[in-house]
Design a protein around this motif. Structure first.
Motif, PDB file in Angstrom:
ATOM      1  N   PHE A 182     -15.537  -4.356  -4.426  1.00  0.00           N
ATOM      2  CA  PHE A 182     -14.318  -5.034  -4.858  1.00  0.00           C
ATOM      3  C   PHE A 182     -14.501  -5.484  -6.303  1.00  0.00           C
ATOM      4  N   THR A 183     -13.392  -5.818  -6.964  1.00  0.00           N
ATOM      5  CA  THR A 183     -13.450  -6.244  -8.365  1.00  0.00           C
ATOM      6  C   THR A 183     -12.923  -7.656  -8.559  1.00  0.00           C
ATOM      7  N   LEU A 234       0.831  -1.209   0.000  1.00  0.00           N
ATOM      8  CA  LEU A 234       0.000   0.000   0.000  1.00  0.00           C
ATOM      9  C   LEU A 234       0.865   1.259   0.000  1.00  0.00           C
ATOM     10  N   ARG A 235       1.974   1.231   0.684  1.00  0.00           N
ATOM     11  CA  ARG A 235       2.880   2.390   0.667  1.00  0.00           C
ATOM     12  C   ARG A 235       3.368   2.657  -0.753  1.00  0.00           C
ATOM     13  N   ILE A 238      -4.764  -2.634  -6.263  1.00  0.00           N
ATOM     14  CA  ILE A 238      -4.640  -3.033  -4.858  1.00  0.00           C
ATOM     15  C   ILE A 238      -4.775  -4.542  -4.734  1.00  0.00           C
ATOM     16  N   GLU A 239      -5.793  -5.105  -5.390  1.00  0.00           N
ATOM     17  CA  GLU A 239      -6.041  -6.544  -5.287  1.00  0.00           C
ATOM     18  C   GLU A 239      -4.882  -7.364  -5.848  1.00  0.00           C
ATOM     19  N   ASP A 240      -4.261  -6.858  -6.912  1.00  0.00           N
ATOM     20  CA  ASP A 240      -3.140  -7.582  -7.522  1.00  0.00           C
ATOM     21  C   ASP A 240      -1.882  -7.538  -6.658  1.00  0.00           C
ATOM     22  N   ALA A 273      -5.556 -12.082   0.917  1.00  0.00           N
ATOM     23  CA  ALA A 273      -6.536 -10.985   0.979  1.00  0.00           C
ATOM     24  C   ALA A 273      -7.914 -11.444   0.512  1.00  0.00           C
ATOM     25  N   ARG A 274      -8.903 -11.230   1.380  1.00  0.00           N
ATOM     26  CA  ARG A 274     -10.287 -11.593   1.082  1.00  0.00           C
ATOM     27  C   ARG A 274     -11.138 -10.333   1.156  1.00  0.00           C
TER      28      ARG A 274
END
Length: 415
Positions: A374-375, A303-304, A358-360, A366-367
């Motif tokens: 969400f995608t 995330l940073r 973000i999801e990748d 991560a759930r």
């Protein structure tokens, strides 16, 4: 007729919205509706409650709160909001172990989506459930107790198994909480002592805007009297705030619960926001990803690195913890868990662009939170739940004709 969810990012497609006033009326609606979904307090940002058929609101059902102080349980109407329930519990001298940050959520909606509060030793709100009563696809009343076959699959059921009418919740003696906010902790120092920081109170939240990828804007510590141990927060650069804070920078603190270390009843400190105010930022979107606790350093570094893309779209990000549980579709199933919560500005196109990034980049544990945006596709989602196939089989057995199916469930392979 209810047309949109609370945030306004979703317009419901239902042909009809019904508000039954009895179990018999609810059962009749279910059996007469080819497609039906329960509508809670509309605080879901995803289309989990949507349907092209009939939406059922429980707002006009009898408001039942049956407290058994000897057994330390409460049987409550599923459509009650937590903010309406907790005063009755407190008046009886009893309490819940935890609450979500919003008292505006319906009891059943929060449970069915695996919604949580915060605390290293405290599970999601669904872990408080001892019994479930629901109307099934054939219009019958089904009652399950903890320990019964299927119970662990039904509690966080995504509305796919029936319409929950009552929950029996575990209680404990009422207690007081004090809430203190600390400004300016540093990520590197927090990650170096993460367990001690999140263990500083019974409930700890870390807030950041990602405008500065090195600094945590606020650390909120909620602790039962005598339970606070904030040395690690101070060692990480935190300093006690000089006045009340709102999690979103620049917003006045009036909607928030009392801070400054002033003790008060559990239900007036555990939520971030007061029932009588519009919670959070108001016009907003929300996403959340629940990761295994061991993956926190990797997730925060990811995330940073994405902070320049995240920050312009963001009001605030909250990081909080929860204990593992054994509920099949709980995002905390089987692992001590950390939630990465994003309160976004109401920019759907921008959010939909950044979410895949973000999801990748987040760890494979991560759930996504079921009730938020969400995608992620069905493949990655289902692969992260070891009991997924068992839940799919339970859904097929309990609702063989897909009465409770909608596009959201079909997208996840549960149609």
């Amino acid at each position: 007729m209810v047309e949109t969810n609370w945030a306004g990012n979703l317009t419901y497609r239902a042909e009809a919205v019904r508000a039954p006033q009895s179990i018999d009326e609810l059962s009749d609606i279910v059996t007469r509706s080819p497609r039906v979904r329960a509508l809670g307090s509309r605080h879901s940002f995803s289309s989990i409650a949507d349907t092209e058929g009939t939406l059922v609101s429980l707002a006009r059902m009898p408001r039942e709160i049956e407290i058994d102080t000897d057994a330390a349980t409460a049987r409550v109407s599923a459509g009650l909001r937590h903010g309406d329930l907790v005063p009755a519990l407190d008046a009886a001298g009893v309490a819940l172990a935890n609450l979500a940050s919003l008292p505006h959520l319906s009891v059943a909606g929060a449970v069915q989506t695996g919604t949580h509060g915060s605390g290293d030793r405290t599970g999601s709100l669904a872990t408080q459930v001892l019994g479930v009563e629901m109307i099934t696809a054939d219009g019958e009343v089904l009652t399950l107790r903890r320990g019964d076959p299927d119970f662990d699959g039904v509690v966080v059921g995504l509305g796919a198994l029936g319409i929950v009418t009552h929950l029996t919740l575990a209680l404990e003696p009422a207690y007081e909480i004090a809430q203190t906010v600390y400004d300016g902790a540093r990520w590197d120092d927090v990650l170096a002592r993460f367990d001690a920081v999140t263990g500083a109170g019974d409930s700890v939240s870390l807030f950041t805007t990602w405008q500065d990828a090195d600094t945590i804007d606020q650390v909120w510590v909620k602790a039962r009297l005598g339970h606070a141990t904030v040395d690690a927060v101070l060692a990480a650069g935190g300093r006690e705030a000089d006045g009340p804070r709102h999690p979103v920078p620049g917003v006045g603190p009036e909607p928030c619960t009392v801070q400054g270390g002033v003790p008060g009843p559990w239900h007036s400190r555990l939520p971030h926001f007061r029932l009588e105010f519009t919670p959070s930022a108001g016009a907003e979107l929300q996403s959340e990803y629940l990761i295994d606790r061991r993956d926190v350093p990797v997730a925060i570094e990811a995330l940073r690195a994405l902070a320049p893309a995240i920050a312009p779209l963001l009001y605030v990000c909250e990081v909080r913890t929860m204990a593992a549980d054994d509920l099949w579709l709980s995002p905390a199933y089987g692992h001590e868990t950390v939630g990465l919560h994003f309160t976004w500005r109401p920019d759907s196109a921008g959010v939909e662009t950044v979410l895949p990034r973000i999801e990748d980049t987040l760890p494979k544990s991560a759930r996504p939170h079921w009730g938020k945006v969400f995608t992620m596709d069905a493949g990655p989602v289902s692969s992260r739940y070891s009991r997924w196939d068992e839940f799919a089989a339970l859904r097929a057995r309990m609702d063989p004709h897909g009465r409770f199916t909608n596009d959201y469930l079909a997208r996840l392979g549960l149609g």
